[in-house]
Motif scaffolding. Structure first.
Motif, PDB file in Angstrom:
ATOM      1  N   ALA A 196      68.066  39.299  39.360  1.00 38.63           N
ATOM      2  CA  ALA A 196      67.725  38.059  38.663  1.00 38.63           C
ATOM      3  C   ALA A 196      66.246  37.726  38.815  1.00 38.63           C
ATOM      4  N   MET A 197      65.681  38.053  39.969  1.00 38.65           N
ATOM      5  CA  MET A 197      64.255  37.845  40.188  1.00 38.65           C
ATOM      6  C   MET A 197      63.438  38.847  39.370  1.00 38.65           C
ATOM      7  N   ARG A 198      63.871  40.088  39.321  1.00 38.17           N
ATOM      8  CA  ARG A 198      63.153  41.105  38.548  1.00 38.17           C
ATOM      9  C   ARG A 198      63.148  40.771  37.050  1.00 38.17           C
ATOM     10  N   ALA A 199      64.199  40.083  36.576  1.00 39.37           N
ATOM     11  CA  ALA A 199      64.329  39.784  35.154  1.00 39.37           C
ATOM     12  C   ALA A 199      63.454  38.622  34.694  1.00 39.37           C
ATOM     13  N   LEU A 200      62.827  37.897  35.627  1.00 41.79           N
ATOM     14  CA  LEU A 200      61.993  36.755  35.260  1.00 41.79           C
ATOM     15  C   LEU A 200      60.744  37.210  34.496  1.00 41.79           C
ATOM     16  N   PRO A 201      60.176  36.338  33.658  1.00 35.68           N
ATOM     17  CA  PRO A 201      58.892  36.666  33.019  1.00 35.68           C
ATOM     18  C   PRO A 201      57.834  36.961  34.073  1.00 35.68           C
ATOM     19  N   VAL A 202      57.081  38.035  33.864  1.00 33.38           N
ATOM     20  CA  VAL A 202      56.074  38.447  34.842  1.00 33.38           C
ATOM     21  C   VAL A 202      54.766  38.736  34.121  1.00 33.38           C
ATOM     22  N   GLU A 203      53.654  38.360  34.733  1.00 33.66           N
ATOM     23  CA  GLU A 203      52.323  38.639  34.196  1.00 33.66           C
ATOM     24  C   GLU A 203      51.492  39.321  35.275  1.00 33.66           C
ATOM     25  N   PHE A 204      50.684  40.277  34.855  1.00 33.17           N
ATOM     26  CA  PHE A 204      49.757  40.962  35.759  1.00 33.17           C
ATOM     27  C   PHE A 204      48.343  40.624  35.277  1.00 33.17           C
ATOM     28  N   ILE A 205      47.637  39.807  36.040  1.00 33.33           N
ATOM     29  CA  ILE A 205      46.304  39.335  35.649  1.00 33.33           C
ATOM     30  C   ILE A 205      45.281  40.394  36.065  1.00 33.33           C
ATOM     31  N   ASP A 206      44.955  41.266  35.128  1.00 33.94           N
ATOM     32  CA  ASP A 206      44.122  42.435  35.403  1.00 33.94           C
ATOM     33  C   ASP A 206      42.649  42.034  35.382  1.00 33.94           C
ATOM     34  N   THR A 207      42.149  41.540  36.510  1.00 34.47           N
ATOM     35  CA  THR A 207      40.793  40.994  36.602  1.00 34.47           C
ATOM     36  C   THR A 207      39.775  42.122  36.757  1.00 34.47           C
ATOM     37  N   PRO A 208      38.720  42.151  35.927  1.00 30.57           N
ATOM     38  CA  PRO A 208      37.742  43.240  36.018  1.00 30.57           C
ATOM     39  C   PRO A 208      36.845  43.120  37.238  1.00 30.57           C
ATOM     40  N   ARG A 209      36.252  44.245  37.612  1.00 28.87           N
ATOM     41  CA  ARG A 209      35.216  44.248  38.647  1.00 28.87           C
ATOM     42  C   ARG A 209      33.917  43.678  38.078  1.00 28.87           C
ATOM     43  N   ALA A 210      32.959  43.419  38.975  1.00 23.90           N
ATOM     44  CA  ALA A 210      31.661  42.902  38.536  1.00 23.90           C
ATOM     45  C   ALA A 210      30.552  43.637  39.283  1.00 23.90           C
ATOM     46  N   TRP A 211      29.441  43.856  38.612  1.00 26.06           N
ATOM     47  CA  TRP A 211      28.280  44.513  39.220  1.00 26.06           C
ATOM     48  C   TRP A 211      27.397  43.445  39.840  1.00 26.06           C
ATOM     49  N   ARG A 212      27.335  43.419  41.178  1.00 29.11           N
ATOM     50  CA  ARG A 212      26.546  42.412  41.884  1.00 29.11           C
ATOM     51  C   ARG A 212      25.743  43.071  42.990  1.00 29.11           C
ATOM     52  N   ASN A 213      24.482  42.719  43.073  1.00 33.56           N
ATOM     53  CA  ASN A 213      23.612  43.185  44.170  1.00 33.56           C
ATOM     54  C   ASN A 213      23.625  44.706  44.312  1.00 33.56           C
ATOM     55  N   GLY A 214      23.653  45.396  43.176  1.00 33.27           N
ATOM     56  CA  GLY A 214      23.597  46.855  43.200  1.00 33.27           C
ATOM     57  C   GLY A 214      24.896  47.530  43.600  1.00 33.27           C
ATOM     58  N   LEU A 215      26.014  46.772  43.605  1.00 30.22           N
ATOM     59  CA  LEU A 215      27.304  47.338  43.991  1.00 30.22           C
ATOM     60  C   LEU A 215      28.381  46.870  43.022  1.00 30.22           C
ATOM     61  N   TRP A 216      29.399  47.723  42.805  1.00 30.24           N
ATOM     62  CA  TRP A 216      30.583  47.276  42.096  1.00 30.24           C
ATOM     63  C   TRP A 216      31.418  46.452  43.062  1.00 30.24           C
ATOM     64  N   GLN A 217      31.608  45.172  42.745  1.00 33.12           N
ATOM     65  CA  GLN A 217      32.371  44.272  43.597  1.00 33.12           C
ATOM     66  C   GLN A 217      33.758  44.093  42.994  1.00 33.12           C
ATOM     67  N   ARG A 218      34.787  44.335  43.797  1.00 36.56           N
ATOM     68  CA  ARG A 218      36.137  44.120  43.286  1.00 36.56           C
ATOM     69  C   ARG A 218      36.396  42.616  43.158  1.00 36.56           C
ATOM     70  N   PRO A 219      37.305  42.206  42.269  1.00 38.06           N
ATOM     71  CA  PRO A 219      37.583  40.777  42.119  1.00 38.06           C
ATOM     72  C   PRO A 219      38.223  40.202  43.367  1.00 38.06           C
ATOM     73  N   ASN A 220      37.879  38.960  43.683  1.00 37.87           N
ATOM     74  CA  ASN A 220      38.485  38.278  44.817  1.00 37.87           C
ATOM     75  C   ASN A 220      39.464  37.221  44.324  1.00 37.87           C
ATOM     76  N   THR A 221      40.007  36.442  45.230  1.00 37.88           N
ATOM     77  CA  THR A 221      41.024  35.453  44.869  1.00 37.88           C
ATOM     78  C   THR A 221      40.521  34.502  43.786  1.00 37.88           C
ATOM     79  N   ARG A 222      39.308  34.000  43.949  1.00 40.52           N
ATOM     80  CA  ARG A 222      38.770  33.045  42.970  1.00 40.52           C
ATOM     81  C   ARG A 222      38.600  33.699  41.605  1.00 40.52           C
ATOM     82  N   ASP A 223      38.133  34.943  41.589  1.00 41.12           N
ATOM     83  CA  ASP A 223      37.965  35.648  40.320  1.00 41.12           C
ATOM     84  C   ASP A 223      39.289  35.786  39.572  1.00 41.12           C
ATOM     85  N   THR A 224      40.357  36.149  40.294  1.00 41.71           N
ATOM     86  CA  THR A 224      41.648  36.346  39.630  1.00 41.71           C
ATOM     87  C   THR A 224      42.196  35.030  39.082  1.00 41.71           C
TER      88      THR A 224
END
Length: 312
Positions: A196-224
């Motif tokens: 019943a839990m698996r059958a619920l509507p589900v979304e995957f918020i695919d947040t992109p990485r960002a280029w910061r300070n010469g590095l690829w930074q993975r998204p953090n909680t605030r970004d997502t």
């Protein structure tokens, strides 16, 4: 020998036991973000115990605590160990418990519009999904399951998703996931949970990485969260699904980014392999995000996404 179902049931028994112990310990725990006097006293004691020079104002102690933060591009599992006596380590963990970063945290209601499962390593997301399934078995219900995840490339030796969701025929997964989002999708499909839990509507918020300070930074909680808000979710009640020691920090960030929502937290027990530096990093990150809302404190210099490279 116990079968797979026996192991699964034992996991729920273990989580339930930890939650019971958590409720017994609540009387000694600081109410994070609200009791500033208790926060100041405990933080002062922790800094003193770890021999970190500091002034006695809360604002100054928050600034001083930032020495425990990770460097840009550094992951939590890459933090070096602290060389401190064992008794000081025990005392530090006791104080972190008082600050609310160790014991599991139970949801305060049984009905929510959203369950927000925050991204992590693949094992971390598996623990959080198991924790959510446990609370479902205890009567907690929600209408939508939201995975706040992103395009972090999976790390060999850290994510090991093939072990977590190995097929019954023991064959390799095909195709094998490459990012955190793809890992979340596969975990949702293959990890054990009530149907019943698996059958619920589900979304995957695919947040992109960002280029910061010469590095690829993975998204953090605030970004997502910002990425999800772009989709225009209707305000409602939201249960954050995290684990210790990250739950308190993540609840604060969610509260800031979703002002029209009623926010609650369910934080599972920490991974036994979690080291003191990871706890201290989580504490410093929470304090950094809390600082702008402490009466009399100066506004933080910049957003969390500038300083910290990612999150569990």
């Amino acid at each position: 020998m116990p079968g797979r179902n026996s192991q699964f049931n034992y996991q729920w028994f273990l989580v339930g036991t930890l939650m019971y112990l958590s409720m017994l310990s609540q009387a000694d725990t600081v109410d994070p973000g609200q009791n500033y006097k208790a926060l100041s006293l405990t933080l002062d004691e922790l800094l003193t115990e770890l021999r970190v020079p500091h002034d006695n104002t809360l604002e100054s102690m928050i600034d001083t605590s930032q020495i425990w933060r990770r460097k840009p591009g550094q992951e939590r599992w890459e933090l070096p160990k602290l060389d401190i006596p064992q008794n000081k380590g025990h005392r530090a963990f006791y104080l972190l418990e008082k600050l609310g970063l160790i014991s599991p945290i139970a949801p305060s209601s049984t009905q929510y519009d959203y369950a927000l499962l925050l991204g992590a390593t693949a094992p971390g997301m598996k623990r959080r999904l198991d924790y959510l399934a446990y609370w479902w078995s205890q009567g907690v219900r929600f209408k939508h399951l939201i995975f706040l995840v992103g395009q972090r490339p999976l790390t060999p030796g850290v994510d090991y998703l093939d072990i977590l969701v190995r097929k019954p025929d023991n064959k390799n997964l095909d195709p094998f996931p490459f990012t955190e989002t793809e890992a979340a999708i596969m975990l949702h499909q293959l990890a054990p949970m009530p149907e019943a839990m698996r059958a619920l509507p589900v979304e995957f918020i695919d947040t992109p990485r960002a280029w910061r300070n010469g590095l690829w930074q993975r998204p953090n909680t605030r970004d997502t969260l910002k990425q999800w808000v772009k989709a225009g979710p209707l305000p409602g009640t939201a249960l954050i699904i995290s684990d210790q020691p990250h739950g308190v920090y993540q609840k604060e960030v969610v509260r800031q980014e979703l002002p029209g929502f009623a926010i609650d937290l369910a934080a599972g027990p920490a991974d036994p392999a979690t080291t003191l530096p990871i706890y201290l990093d989580a504490l410093a990150l929470w304090l950094y995000n809390l600082k702008p809302f402490i009466p009399g404190a100066e506004q933080a210099a910049s957003s969390e996404t500038v300083i910290t490279p990612g999150r569990h």
